[in-house]
Design an enzyme around this catalytic site. Sequence first.
Site, PDB file in Angstrom:
ATOM      1  N   ILE A 179       0.594  -1.410   0.000  1.00  0.00           N
ATOM      2  CA  ILE A 179       0.142  -0.218   0.145  1.00  0.00           C
ATOM      3  C   ILE A 179       0.869   1.502   0.247  1.00  0.00           C
ATOM      4  O   ILE A 179       0.222   1.753  -0.125  1.00  0.00           O
ATOM      5  CB  ILE A 179      -0.753   0.061   1.428  1.00  0.00           C
ATOM      6  CG1 ILE A 179      -0.181   0.049   2.686  1.00  0.00           C
ATOM      7  CG2 ILE A 179      -2.057  -1.107   0.984  1.00  0.00           C
ATOM      8  CD1 ILE A 179      -1.440  -0.071   3.661  1.00  0.00           C
ATOM      9  N   GLY A 180       2.010   1.391   0.104  1.00  0.00           N
ATOM     10  CA  GLY A 180       2.597   2.572  -0.027  1.00  0.00           C
ATOM     11  C   GLY A 180       4.130   2.279  -0.041  1.00  0.00           C
ATOM     12  O   GLY A 180       4.377   0.820   0.310  1.00  0.00           O
ATOM     13  N   GLY A 227       8.101   4.298   1.328  1.00  0.00           N
ATOM     14  CA  GLY A 227       8.414   5.284   1.608  1.00  0.00           C
ATOM     15  C   GLY A 227      10.297   5.045   1.630  1.00  0.00           C
ATOM     16  O   GLY A 227      10.874   3.737   0.945  1.00  0.00           O
ATOM     17  N   TYR A 232      12.228   5.381   3.980  1.00  0.00           N
ATOM     18  CA  TYR A 232      13.041   3.536   5.212  1.00  0.00           C
ATOM     19  C   TYR A 232      12.293   2.159   4.569  1.00  0.00           C
ATOM     20  O   TYR A 232      12.671   1.110   5.538  1.00  0.00           O
ATOM     21  CB  TYR A 232      12.375   4.462   6.598  1.00  0.00           C
ATOM     22  CG  TYR A 232      12.683   5.183   7.257  1.00  0.00           C
ATOM     23  CD1 TYR A 232      12.229   6.181   7.076  1.00  0.00           C
ATOM     24  CD2 TYR A 232      14.063   5.610   7.898  1.00  0.00           C
ATOM     25  CE1 TYR A 232      12.139   7.646   8.189  1.00  0.00           C
ATOM     26  CE2 TYR A 232      14.289   6.243   8.576  1.00  0.00           C
ATOM     27  CZ  TYR A 232      13.429   7.278   8.446  1.00  0.00           C
ATOM     28  OH  TYR A 232      14.233   8.553   9.383  1.00  0.00           O
ATOM     29  N   GLY A 233      11.478   1.563   3.560  1.00  0.00           N
ATOM     30  CA  GLY A 233      10.781   0.754   3.270  1.00  0.00           C
ATOM     31  C   GLY A 233       9.633   0.530   2.246  1.00  0.00           C
ATOM     32  O   GLY A 233       9.062   1.582   3.100  1.00  0.00           O
ATOM     33  N   VAL A 257       5.677  -0.582   2.898  1.00  0.00           N
ATOM     34  CA  VAL A 257       4.728  -0.538   3.564  1.00  0.00           C
ATOM     35  C   VAL A 257       3.373  -1.485   3.162  1.00  0.00           C
ATOM     36  O   VAL A 257       3.324  -2.105   1.843  1.00  0.00           O
ATOM     37  CB  VAL A 257       3.573   0.480   3.892  1.00  0.00           C
ATOM     38  CG1 VAL A 257       2.408   0.245   5.711  1.00  0.00           C
ATOM     39  CG2 VAL A 257       5.125   1.769   4.939  1.00  0.00           C
ATOM     40  N   LYS A 263       5.265  -2.349   8.363  1.00  0.00           N
ATOM     41  CA  LYS A 263       6.625  -1.530   7.242  1.00  0.00           C
ATOM     42  C   LYS A 263       7.957  -2.485   7.948  1.00  0.00           C
ATOM     43  O   LYS A 263       8.050  -2.520   8.804  1.00  0.00           O
ATOM     44  CB  LYS A 263       6.136  -0.141   7.922  1.00  0.00           C
ATOM     45  CG  LYS A 263       7.833   0.833   7.502  1.00  0.00           C
ATOM     46  CD  LYS A 263       8.075   2.007   8.023  1.00  0.00           C
ATOM     47  CE  LYS A 263       6.857   3.170   6.937  1.00  0.00           C
ATOM     48  NZ  LYS A 263       6.993   3.572   6.390  1.00  0.00           N
ATOM     49  N   ASP A 294      10.007  14.353   9.079  1.00  0.00           N
ATOM     50  CA  ASP A 294       9.692  14.147   7.831  1.00  0.00           C
ATOM     51  C   ASP A 294       7.717  13.777   7.675  1.00  0.00           C
ATOM     52  O   ASP A 294       7.195  13.631   7.385  1.00  0.00           O
ATOM     53  CB  ASP A 294      10.375  12.707   7.217  1.00  0.00           C
ATOM     54  CG  ASP A 294       9.913  12.360   5.685  1.00  0.00           C
ATOM     55  OD1 ASP A 294       9.922  10.988   5.034  1.00  0.00           O
ATOM     56  OD2 ASP A 294      10.005  13.136   5.268  1.00  0.00           O
TER      57      ASP A 294
END
Length: 706
Positions: A429-430, A432, A434-435, A437, A450, A545
């Site tokens: 679903i996403g 970012g 950092y990794g 999701v 995440k 962020d």
Amino acid sequence: MAPHFSSDENVPGHTTAVAIDKDKNSPQAVRWAVEHLVVSNPFVTLIHVKHKNQGDNESDYDVNQLFIPFRGYCARKGIQLEEVILEDADVCKALLDYVHKNLINNLVIGAATRNSLSSYLNYRKSKNDIPAILIRSAPEFCSVYVISKGKILTMRTAQRPVSNTAAPPKMSSGMPPHIPSDQLEDERGRRQVVRGESRNGTDRQSVDNPPKLPMRDRDRRKSLPANLSGDMDAAMRAAAAQPSSSQDTLAIDTDFLNKIPHGSIDLNDQNLDFSMVSATPTGQLPQNTRDIEAEMRRLKLELKQTMDLYSTACKEALTAKRKAEELHQWKMEEARKFEEAKQAGEAALAMAEKEKAKCKAAMEAAEAARKLAEMEAHRRRQAELKAKKEADEKTRALSVLAKNDVRYRKYTIEEIEEATENFVASNKIGEGGYGPVFKGKLDHTPVAIKVLRPDAAQGKKQFQQEVEVLCCMRHPNMVLLLGACPEYGCLVYEYMFNGSLEDRLFRKGNTPPLSWRKRFNIAAEIATGLLFLHQAKPEPLVHRDLKPANILLDRNYVSKIADVGLARLVPPSVADSVTQYHMTSAAGTFCYIDPEYQQTGMLTTKSDIYSLGIMLLQIITAKPPMGIAHHVGRAIEKGTLLDVLDPAVPNWPLEEALAFARLALKCVELRKKDRPDLGTVIVPELNRLRDFGMSSDSRGRSNNCR
């Protein structure tokens, strides 16, 4: 016993009696008799034979209750009813005696059932069939009808009219009476007799007639059209043998004579008349002529009954033929369906074989992927063992606090893989810095998982300590961290059903626009959650962020800040590289970073204020962050703020929107010291605008109600 007709009384011209009992066929027998027999004489006699020596095992019953249903039925039909109760040990003998004494023309009885008249106590042992006995032993002037389910099951018609019976004979053995011999002619040449009785009781036969047949076979043969015409020929020859004179001339119906040579009679001719017309008065006719007329009438009645039976048989034959054709069609249809089902089964088996081969290939691919995953996991564990040695003073202090107290839920990698279906792409679903999701379900609850990048995960011990701290930080406007899998750097958050604020502002998936009231409310909630982070103890927590993509909305569009504390879960060098990654690869993220932080590298809570200001300007304009502060500032100077507001939202309150825009522009000042304070300026102003939207909404609803 109830009163009944005697032989010396005036007997009705057409009498009908129905034998009834407690069985279900008795009402059907009464109904059939009323509809078919009681026509010219609206009179019917109901007879019930009560066993004289009823045993103790048979339950007593009120005999009079049997007649109650029939009284109302006959009254509605206009039928005169007589109720007769006979007491006798022999049911057949009692019924036959009554028929003889009262000269009954028609006797109707229901077919035998378990509780019927035929299963009476004395007949249970002998297993006699009462309807069969009555048909075999009834007088020749009485027709017997056995009714089952409203239709004739068995019948035997009268052989001669009741007028030919001189007196009812005495019944001793249950056998039917015979015609007295003094009523028949002694000369065989003048008249042919089919049935008769001599003075010594032996049967007399005609020379031209065959021996006497059993009753049923004889009736069947006499009912055939050829036999009927033969009987009529014999009767006419007997009449022709009489001396002819001017007073005794017999005239025969010409239509009847025309039909005789063909050997058959038209059963559909309703005007057929078998009566002999005499030129002399009826009272002066000789005895032979009257006998012939009686025989003609009997033959006509039998012919009509035979015609009815023949018509019924034809109808039943047509029905049987139609049912046979339907059965054949049904069999053909079933065979076709069976063939189709067989073909479908073979196709299903072939498909199953293909699916089996695909499943085998998928299992082999899954096994290869599992081996690769094990190798990757081994490399991760080696990296974690090397990073275990790294620690700082703060994490060591927190480790002492959480040494014997685990404050967050630990999930295994198997549970994470099962929840995300092995991190299938459809659950992603996403993505970012950092990794990625993934959406999943743990403990029957939707969650967002995440997965930190391998280079972002630090020592396992320090990771656990930081997660324990973040799990303890709870606020209504912060996404809740439910747990983690420390071995593989997986964080489990609560799932937000309405996605991110960025998706809703830019109407991803063609969703409806957010109203200005919801936007004011979301802005106030974001500021409140950010104030909670900045007031954290022992030192403020900087988000680093803050942007619309990290603001998530739940079912009720309550906003919550996501990715809180991710900078603390990774080493500073990795966090800086993540920031640089955003700066170089995503221009949108670059626009949210504090310019002073980019120049000096000093990260403070004022850095989050700058990101908040850019996000506030996007909330009211729904425009990209690049150059948004410049465009809004120029619109305020020219007095054209309405032109830059989100056009999808109607009825913007200009004064409140102007105050909102000016507050956001103050937050994006280049120098930190020029930016307003979050707790004393920003949060109170945004709360005022939120309260304004709520009050105006309530006034609008009250006006609509009025």
